[in-house]
Motif scaffolding. Structure first.
Motif, PDB file in Angstrom:
ATOM      1  N   ASN A 233       3.186   9.532  -5.276  1.00 33.74           N
ATOM      2  CA  ASN A 233       3.618   9.149  -3.934  1.00 33.74           C
ATOM      3  C   ASN A 233       4.374   7.829  -3.931  1.00 33.74           C
ATOM      4  N   TRP A 234       3.952   6.912  -4.776  1.00 36.55           N
ATOM      5  CA  TRP A 234       4.711   5.668  -4.907  1.00 36.55           C
ATOM      6  C   TRP A 234       6.104   5.968  -5.452  1.00 36.55           C
ATOM      7  N   VAL A 304      13.423  -0.411  -1.210  1.00 35.30           N
ATOM      8  CA  VAL A 304      14.318  -0.084  -2.330  1.00 35.30           C
ATOM      9  C   VAL A 304      13.866  -0.785  -3.604  1.00 35.30           C
ATOM     10  N   SER A 305      13.307  -1.960  -3.482  1.00 38.52           N
ATOM     11  CA  SER A 305      12.842  -2.703  -4.657  1.00 38.52           C
ATOM     12  C   SER A 305      11.529  -2.155  -5.202  1.00 38.52           C
ATOM     13  N   GLY A 306      10.884  -1.237  -4.463  1.00 39.39           N
ATOM     14  CA  GLY A 306       9.654  -0.627  -4.946  1.00 39.39           C
ATOM     15  C   GLY A 306       8.398  -1.397  -4.600  1.00 39.39           C
ATOM     16  N   ARG A 307       8.459  -2.262  -3.591  1.00 35.66           N
ATOM     17  CA  ARG A 307       7.263  -2.996  -3.192  1.00 35.66           C
ATOM     18  C   ARG A 307       6.142  -2.030  -2.813  1.00 35.66           C
ATOM     19  N   TYR A 308       4.913  -2.474  -3.062  1.00 33.95           N
ATOM     20  CA  TYR A 308       3.737  -1.617  -2.901  1.00 33.95           C
ATOM     21  C   TYR A 308       2.711  -2.365  -2.068  1.00 33.95           C
ATOM     22  N   ALA A 309       2.234  -1.712  -1.002  1.00 36.72           N
ATOM     23  CA  ALA A 309       1.275  -2.346  -0.099  1.00 36.72           C
ATOM     24  C   ALA A 309      -0.152  -2.089  -0.557  1.00 36.72           C
ATOM     25  N   MET A 310      -1.080  -2.851  -0.004  1.00 41.86           N
ATOM     26  CA  MET A 310      -2.490  -2.587  -0.288  1.00 41.86           C
ATOM     27  C   MET A 310      -3.333  -2.924   0.934  1.00 41.86           C
ATOM     28  N   CYS A 311      -4.598  -2.598   0.836  1.00 40.71           N
ATOM     29  CA  CYS A 311      -5.509  -2.576   1.976  1.00 40.71           C
ATOM     30  C   CYS A 311      -5.471  -3.852   2.805  1.00 40.71           C
ATOM     31  N   ASP A 312      -5.605  -3.632   4.110  1.00 43.70           N
ATOM     32  CA  ASP A 312      -5.621  -4.678   5.127  1.00 43.70           C
ATOM     33  C   ASP A 312      -4.264  -5.343   5.322  1.00 43.70           C
ATOM     34  N   GLY A 313      -3.202  -4.630   4.968  1.00 45.15           N
ATOM     35  CA  GLY A 313      -1.873  -5.112   5.282  1.00 45.15           C
ATOM     36  C   GLY A 313      -1.409  -6.275   4.459  1.00 45.15           C
ATOM     37  N   ARG A 314      -1.211  -6.044   3.151  1.00 46.51           N
ATOM     38  CA  ARG A 314      -0.733  -7.086   2.240  1.00 46.51           C
ATOM     39  C   ARG A 314       0.159  -6.445   1.186  1.00 46.51           C
ATOM     40  N   TRP A 315       1.032  -7.249   0.595  1.00 50.52           N
ATOM     41  CA  TRP A 315       1.791  -6.774  -0.561  1.00 50.52           C
ATOM     42  C   TRP A 315       0.930  -6.941  -1.811  1.00 50.52           C
ATOM     43  N   HIS A 316       1.020  -5.970  -2.700  1.00 49.28           N
ATOM     44  CA  HIS A 316       0.319  -6.071  -3.980  1.00 49.28           C
ATOM     45  C   HIS A 316       0.912  -7.233  -4.778  1.00 49.28           C
TER      46      HIS A 316
END
Length: 354
Positions: A233-234, A304-316
């Protein structure tokens, strides 16, 4: 990847979500599709969007379960609003919007391409030529399942449920999403893809084995199949964004967190009870989706850069290097695995359509 990045996904900052139902702006006039919206994170998300004035289409298999979920959503606001009419955008003392939206059920089995087609046609018919779709939430999914059956079209179960089916749904809705983006603020129309902390903990090098794409029977371990279907999915979010920047539709993937939901129904009971103290209320997972869908921090450039989010609304803070390289083409110095997987999905869909 670091120990701290894993730790914070199991133990996120308390009350750290920047967007919740208490401060989500009014969504009146906006339209959302939530797959698997009758339970777990999908239910909480549908409830919050409805309470903010949005029009929510719940796509799931069971009409009975969807009708029950919609009834519970309405009952929740009946209880919290006490029947008081309020102005649009006003909040109650509990911090929830009393300007209600609308919820509808559309039947869809994500493991069957034919029902995905029917669901899309039903949605387009109800919205009409002047309708819109502001955010598609690809929430529905399965956990690791022992002896999982193939999908209706014969595809591997975990990939069919978690990734290939959502790919087809997204593909079928992209033109409608793009039409909405053309008349909406920049970067506000989005597709949210559900991932997992197990991407970095359990997926093989490059995220998905090349041998799997050559023949899905080459991988039989259910835990790997689950984790790689989430990695997929990513990959899809990244590739959709890279290939469709002109559409104005932002695709973003992320780990919503670890919660008490039906995703554990196929897990060994002992494993569930061991992990139970680490699992939170699913409303916090919905808050992650809300951040991914509405935060101004999420832009086309980030997608487009492939940023990935994580729990509670933050960037990994920094994913595994081998998976990050998979997002890049060979020409860019990467492995190109994300591109290969996207093309694999497209080939499977064309087989069905031919």
């Amino acid at each position: 990847m670091s120990f701290s990045s894993i730790w914070t996904q199991f133990f996120p900052p308390r009350n750290g979500a920047p967007l919740t139902e208490a401060n989500l702006p009014s969504q009146a006039g906006k339209v959302f599709v939530v797959t698997g919206g009758s339970s777990g994170l999908g239910y909480e998300l549908s409830r919050i969007l409805y309470g903010a004035g949005g029009k929510v289409y719940i796509l799931t298999r069971s009409k009975e379960h969807a009708d029950d979920a919609i009834a519970r959503i309405k009952a929740y606001y009946d209880e919290h609003d006490n029947g008081r009419p309020e102005a649009e955008g006003a909040t109650t003392e509990q911090g929830v919007f009393s300007k209600r939206g609308h919820c509808e059920f559309i039947a869809m089995d994500v493991t069957d391409f034919s029902t995905i087609e029917s669901a899309v046609q039903a949605f387009l018919g109800r919205e009409g030529p002047d309708g819109r779709l502001d955010v598609l939430f690809n929430n529905l999914g399965t956990g690791a399942r022992k002896n999982a059956p193939p999908t209706r079209q014969g595809h591997e179960y975990h990939f069919g449920t978690n990734s290939l089916g959502p790919y087809y749904l997204t593909r079928k809705l992209m033109s409608f999403l793009s039409k909405t983006a053309a008349k909406s603020p920049e970067d506000s129309v989005r597709v949210v893809w559900s991932a997992s902390v197990l991407i970095e903990m359990m997926s093989p090098k490059t995220g998905i084995r090349k041998e799997f794409l050559e023949d899905t029977r080459n991988v039989t371990d259910r835990n790997e199949l689950y984790s790689t279907s989430k990695t997929a999915n990513w990959f899809l979010a990244s590739e959709f964004a890279r290939r469709n920047t002109n559409t104005g539709v932002v695709h973003i993937a992320g780990n919503p967190g670890n919660y008490v939901t039906n995703i554990w129904r196929h897990a060994p009971s002992l494993l569930f009870y061991i992990l139970r103290p680490l699992l939170r209320d699913p409303v916090h997972g919905a808050e992650t989706y809300i951040w991914m869908a509405f935060s101004e921090s999420v832009t086309m450039n980030e997608a487009v850069s492939g940023r990935y989010a994580m729990c509670d609304g933050r960037w990994h803070p920094g994913q595994r290097e081998d998976i990050v390289l998979s997002l890049r083409s060979v020409e860019e110095g990467g492995s190109g695995r994300a591109r290969e997987y996207f093309d694999w999905c497209e080939a499977k869909v064309r087989e069905f359509e031919s």
